[in-house]
Scaffold this motif. Structure first.
Motif, PDB file in Angstrom:
ATOM      1  N   PHE A 132      35.486  37.887  37.076  1.00 30.68           N
ATOM      2  CA  PHE A 132      34.120  37.640  37.511  1.00 30.68           C
ATOM      3  C   PHE A 132      33.859  36.147  37.637  1.00 30.68           C
ATOM      4  O   PHE A 132      34.381  35.355  36.851  1.00 30.68           O
ATOM      5  CB  PHE A 132      33.139  38.271  36.518  1.00 30.68           C
ATOM      6  CG  PHE A 132      33.310  39.752  36.406  1.00 30.68           C
ATOM      7  CD1 PHE A 132      32.918  40.579  37.440  1.00 30.68           C
ATOM      8  CD2 PHE A 132      33.887  40.322  35.270  1.00 30.68           C
ATOM      9  CE1 PHE A 132      33.096  41.941  37.346  1.00 30.68           C
ATOM     10  CE2 PHE A 132      34.067  41.690  35.175  1.00 30.68           C
ATOM     11  CZ  PHE A 132      33.677  42.505  36.213  1.00 30.68           C
ATOM     12  N   PRO A 133      33.032  35.757  38.645  1.00 30.86           N
ATOM     13  CA  PRO A 133      32.795  34.325  38.860  1.00 30.86           C
ATOM     14  C   PRO A 133      32.012  33.697  37.712  1.00 30.86           C
ATOM     15  O   PRO A 133      32.059  32.482  37.537  1.00 30.86           O
ATOM     16  CB  PRO A 133      32.008  34.297  40.173  1.00 30.86           C
ATOM     17  CG  PRO A 133      31.416  35.637  40.309  1.00 30.86           C
ATOM     18  CD  PRO A 133      32.349  36.583  39.637  1.00 30.86           C
ATOM     19  N   TRP A 134      31.277  34.519  36.948  1.00 25.52           N
ATOM     20  CA  TRP A 134      30.523  33.959  35.834  1.00 25.52           C
ATOM     21  C   TRP A 134      31.343  33.996  34.543  1.00 25.52           C
ATOM     22  O   TRP A 134      30.800  33.938  33.444  1.00 25.52           O
ATOM     23  CB  TRP A 134      29.215  34.711  35.643  1.00 25.52           C
ATOM     24  CG  TRP A 134      29.397  36.205  35.659  1.00 25.52           C
ATOM     25  CD1 TRP A 134      29.741  36.984  34.614  1.00 25.52           C
ATOM     26  CD2 TRP A 134      29.251  37.071  36.771  1.00 25.52           C
ATOM     27  NE1 TRP A 134      29.843  38.287  35.000  1.00 25.52           N
ATOM     28  CE2 TRP A 134      29.542  38.373  36.328  1.00 25.52           C
ATOM     29  CE3 TRP A 134      28.920  36.875  38.124  1.00 25.52           C
ATOM     30  CZ2 TRP A 134      29.498  39.471  37.183  1.00 25.52           C
ATOM     31  CZ3 TRP A 134      28.880  37.981  38.958  1.00 25.52           C
ATOM     32  CH2 TRP A 134      29.169  39.249  38.490  1.00 25.52           C
ATOM     33  N   GLY A 135      32.656  34.107  34.718  1.00 24.70           N
ATOM     34  CA  GLY A 135      33.530  34.139  33.555  1.00 24.70           C
ATOM     35  C   GLY A 135      33.753  35.561  33.099  1.00 24.70           C
ATOM     36  O   GLY A 135      32.982  36.469  33.438  1.00 24.70           O
ATOM     37  N   VAL A 157      25.195  30.618  47.117  1.00 27.24           N
ATOM     38  CA  VAL A 157      25.907  31.730  47.738  1.00 27.24           C
ATOM     39  C   VAL A 157      27.371  31.769  47.329  1.00 27.24           C
ATOM     40  O   VAL A 157      28.098  32.652  47.767  1.00 27.24           O
ATOM     41  CB  VAL A 157      25.831  31.641  49.282  1.00 27.24           C
ATOM     42  CG1 VAL A 157      24.409  31.829  49.750  1.00 27.24           C
ATOM     43  CG2 VAL A 157      26.390  30.328  49.776  1.00 27.24           C
ATOM     44  N   GLY A 158      27.811  30.834  46.492  1.00 26.99           N
ATOM     45  CA  GLY A 158      29.230  30.734  46.169  1.00 26.99           C
ATOM     46  C   GLY A 158      29.789  31.954  45.472  1.00 26.99           C
ATOM     47  O   GLY A 158      30.983  32.221  45.556  1.00 26.99           O
ATOM     48  N   TRP A 159      28.931  32.720  44.803  1.00 28.17           N
ATOM     49  CA  TRP A 159      29.419  33.891  44.059  1.00 28.17           C
ATOM     50  C   TRP A 159      29.690  35.077  44.972  1.00 28.17           C
ATOM     51  O   TRP A 159      30.268  36.065  44.559  1.00 28.17           O
ATOM     52  CB  TRP A 159      28.390  34.273  42.997  1.00 28.17           C
ATOM     53  CG  TRP A 159      27.016  34.468  43.581  1.00 28.17           C
ATOM     54  CD1 TRP A 159      26.091  33.511  43.817  1.00 28.17           C
ATOM     55  CD2 TRP A 159      26.447  35.693  44.050  1.00 28.17           C
ATOM     56  NE1 TRP A 159      24.968  34.053  44.392  1.00 28.17           N
ATOM     57  CE2 TRP A 159      25.170  35.393  44.540  1.00 28.17           C
ATOM     58  CE3 TRP A 159      26.915  37.019  44.079  1.00 28.17           C
ATOM     59  CZ2 TRP A 159      24.331  36.365  45.078  1.00 28.17           C
ATOM     60  CZ3 TRP A 159      26.077  37.989  44.610  1.00 28.17           C
ATOM     61  CH2 TRP A 159      24.792  37.661  45.100  1.00 28.17           C
ATOM     62  N   VAL A 166      37.302  45.299  46.695  1.00 23.20           N
ATOM     63  CA  VAL A 166      36.181  45.480  45.786  1.00 23.20           C
ATOM     64  C   VAL A 166      35.844  44.070  45.306  1.00 23.20           C
ATOM     65  O   VAL A 166      36.750  43.327  44.963  1.00 23.20           O
ATOM     66  CB  VAL A 166      36.569  46.363  44.577  1.00 23.20           C
ATOM     67  CG1 VAL A 166      35.376  46.603  43.671  1.00 23.20           C
ATOM     68  CG2 VAL A 166      37.147  47.673  45.057  1.00 23.20           C
ATOM     69  N   PRO A 167      34.553  43.680  45.317  1.00 26.21           N
ATOM     70  CA  PRO A 167      34.243  42.310  44.910  1.00 26.21           C
ATOM     71  C   PRO A 167      34.834  41.974  43.539  1.00 26.21           C
ATOM     72  O   PRO A 167      34.720  42.765  42.604  1.00 26.21           O
ATOM     73  CB  PRO A 167      32.720  42.289  44.857  1.00 26.21           C
ATOM     74  CG  PRO A 167      32.312  43.358  45.801  1.00 26.21           C
ATOM     75  CD  PRO A 167      33.370  44.396  45.746  1.00 26.21           C
ATOM     76  N   TYR A 168      35.485  40.833  43.436  1.00 30.63           N
ATOM     77  CA  TYR A 168      36.045  40.274  42.193  1.00 30.63           C
ATOM     78  C   TYR A 168      37.266  41.035  41.690  1.00 30.63           C
ATOM     79  O   TYR A 168      37.781  40.712  40.627  1.00 30.63           O
ATOM     80  CB  TYR A 168      34.983  40.203  41.088  1.00 30.63           C
ATOM     81  CG  TYR A 168      33.657  39.687  41.578  1.00 30.63           C
ATOM     82  CD1 TYR A 168      33.610  38.544  42.361  1.00 30.63           C
ATOM     83  CD2 TYR A 168      32.478  40.348  41.295  1.00 30.63           C
ATOM     84  CE1 TYR A 168      32.407  38.073  42.848  1.00 30.63           C
ATOM     85  CE2 TYR A 168      31.261  39.885  41.777  1.00 30.63           C
ATOM     86  CZ  TYR A 168      31.236  38.741  42.554  1.00 30.63           C
ATOM     87  OH  TYR A 168      30.052  38.285  43.048  1.00 30.63           O
TER      88      TYR A 168
END
Lengths: 376, 164
Positions: free
Chosen positions: A302-305, A211-213, A292-294
């Motif tokens: 973005f959390p995935w880079g 759930v960290g993202w 807005v997310p991110y």
């Protein structure tokens, strides 16, 4: 000095303009939406030069004109002054609550920083509850001044219901206050800008991949509080399934049975303004407000880079747009709810408020406190 | 006179007007509404005195909750027609007003005003400051007050149950 004053006046004007117009448009959404749900066509008669506009002309122009040109009837045995004052008191709280709701982060024009919130109070959430608690007067006074048994019963029901659900509503917010550690609505909105990953304590870091993202929105950190708050907020707007104060089958029209013309329009507009207010509060407390997310101050991270940098005005525009969209979504959800579920009985309303929502809200406070202590 | 003084005195005039209406209006519901207005103006005074927390709580508790209960009672008992005023009552009220006014004006003229009345720091009147005082220095009185309220609630429920 003059410029500061002008900025505040402009913000107040924009917010009031948006809320009142949204309230009007919600009237149309309610009529067309209910028609859609019930397989009817809905309002479609009035037209201006052949343009009927899906009934939008009816609700935005024809209906208010009709209301305003009707006879304003005051019961001869009633109280003239209070009968006139009550609709104003019903409309007032829903509009002034918007003063503390942030609709964006800080806008920078030249050297000037503009906080996109009409009034920045460090006790914002308490102000919301204080103003909401004044909403009872519009109903009680209107009901009493009409000197009608049906309206008095509606007024008594309405005030008892609003006081009961205010308590559940207030307690459900405590969890949010504990998590974000502030009463300031702008700070609560800012606090929802991080990711859950950054808030997880050492012992729970294995959850990070799962759930960290997710953004640290209130609804993810306080899901129970969201359900309780939303239920209580719908009950505060006194709409189906909580419309016992009006209850057509028993009380004719409840507290506004003796109202006609412009004064009834004010009660009507007040109800829709309350919908907008409730939607804005749910958005601010549980769905990140203008976040807005991110999206950070200068673009997406973005959390995935990967990142996507944006100019300042685009970021602020995205934030205000996101806030508006979220508010519209919750307005629509409330209207959908109103046409999907039947009315409760009055004892069921009271039992739900005092025996379900209140204990659950207390449990939520307790669990939140234990989690915070355990995380330290 | 600066803007703050003008605002203060106009609010004070409004407050006195509303308070007089509470006493002199014949209709009980009208009196109650005037009292709501007076309590609201007092809340504005708290905000001006840099204590927005107290001001907001004033509206929340007094104007929003207690006065609603007042109205409830008035409406349920239908106390719309107030009884005629008694002369003894009026003279008693007059004497006590004069006494109270004398004491207050004596106190105001005797004590020196503080050199710097607004010694406001960043935290003054903020929820943090209030909570720190309430839950550290005054935690025992605070808890005693909450137990007192609980006793009052339980007592009210017991009395209501015995009647039925």
């Amino acid at each position: 000095m003059i410029v500061d004053f002008a900025i505040i006046a402009a913000k107040a004007f924009i917010v009031l303009f948006m809320v009142l117009n949204l309230a009007g448009i919600l009237g149309w959404i309610e009529r067309k939406g209910s028609a859609l749900i019930q397989d009817r066509i809905g309002a479609n008669r009035a037209s201006i030069f052949g343009f009927a506009g899906l009934g939008l002309v009816n609700t935005l122009i024809a209906d208010p004109l009709k209301f305003l040109t009707k006879e304003d009837f005051i019961p001869p045995a009633g109280d003239k002054f209070l009968h006139t004052l009550a609709p104003c008191m019903a409309l007032f709280p829903a509009l002034v609550i918007f003063a503390v709701i942030p609709f964006g982060d800080v806008l920078q024009i030249g050297d000037r920083l503009i906080n996109l919130q009409v009034a920045n109070l460090n006790v914002g959430i308490l102000y919301v509850f204080a103003m909401a608690s004044l909403g009872v007067y519009g109903i009680v006074i209107g009901a009493w001044a009409s000197n009608n048994k049906f309206s008095l019963l509606g007024g008594v029901r309405g005030s008892a219901q609003m006081i009961s659900y205010e308590i559940a509503m207030g307690l459900s917010v405590i969890g949010i206050l504990m998590v974000y550690g502030t009463l300031d609505l702008q700070e609560i909105a800012r606090g929802q800008g991080t990711l859950i990953r950054e808030l997880l304590p050492q012992g729970l870091s294995f959850l990070g991949g799962l759930v960290g993202w997710l953004p640290a929105w209130g609804v993810f950190l306080q899901p129970l509080a969201f359900l309780l708050f939303f239920t209580a907020a719908v009950a505060e707007t006194k709409r189906i399934p909580f419309d016992l104060p009006e209850g057509e089958s028993e009380l004719v029209a409840g507290y506004h049975v003796e109202y006609s013309g412009g004064k009834f329009l004010m009660f009507f507009a007040g109800e829709f303004a309350e919908i907008v207010t409730a939607a804005a509060l749910v958005t601010t407390l549980f769905f990140g407000g203008w976040q807005v997310p991110y999206l950070m101050r200068d673009g997406f991270y973005f959390p995935w880079g990967g990142q996507w940098l944006l100019p300042h005005l685009a970021v602020v525009g995205l934030q205000v747009g996101a806030f508006t969209l979220k508010v519209l979504f919750f307005c629509w959800l409330q209207i959908l709810l109103r046409w999907s579920v039947p009315r409760f009985r009055y004892d069921q309303v009271m039992r739900l408020g005092w025996k379900m929502l209140l204990p659950l809200a207390l449990v939520n406070v307790l669990i939140t406190a234990l989690m915070i202590v355990a995380a330290q | 006179m600066d803007v703050a003084t003008v605002i203060f005195f106009s609010l004070a005039a409004l407050l006195i007007g509303a308070s007089l209406l509470v006493v002199f209006l014949r209709n009980v519901v009208h009196s109650a509404m005037a009292l709501v207005a007076a309590l609201f103006i007092i809340a504005v005074f708290f905000v001006i005195l840099q204590a927005p927390m107290v001001g907001v709580l004033q509206v929340l508790v007094y104007a929003g909750a207690i006065m609603v209960l007042f109205l409830f009672v008035i409406m349920f008992l239908n106390l719309t027609a107030s009884e005629p005023r008694r002369r003894a009552w009026l003279s008693f009220a007059g004497v006590s007003t004069l006494l109270l006014g004398g004491v207050l004006s004596a106190m105001l003229t005797q004590t020196e005003p503080a050199a710097d009345p607004v010694a406001a720091t960043e935290l003054f009147g903020s929820p943090e400051m209030l909570a720190r005082n309430l839950f550290n220095d005054f935690v025992l009185p605070f808890e005693i007050a909450s137990v007192l309220l609980l006793v009052a609630i339980v007592g009210a429920v017991v009395l209501a149950k015995r009647g039925s």
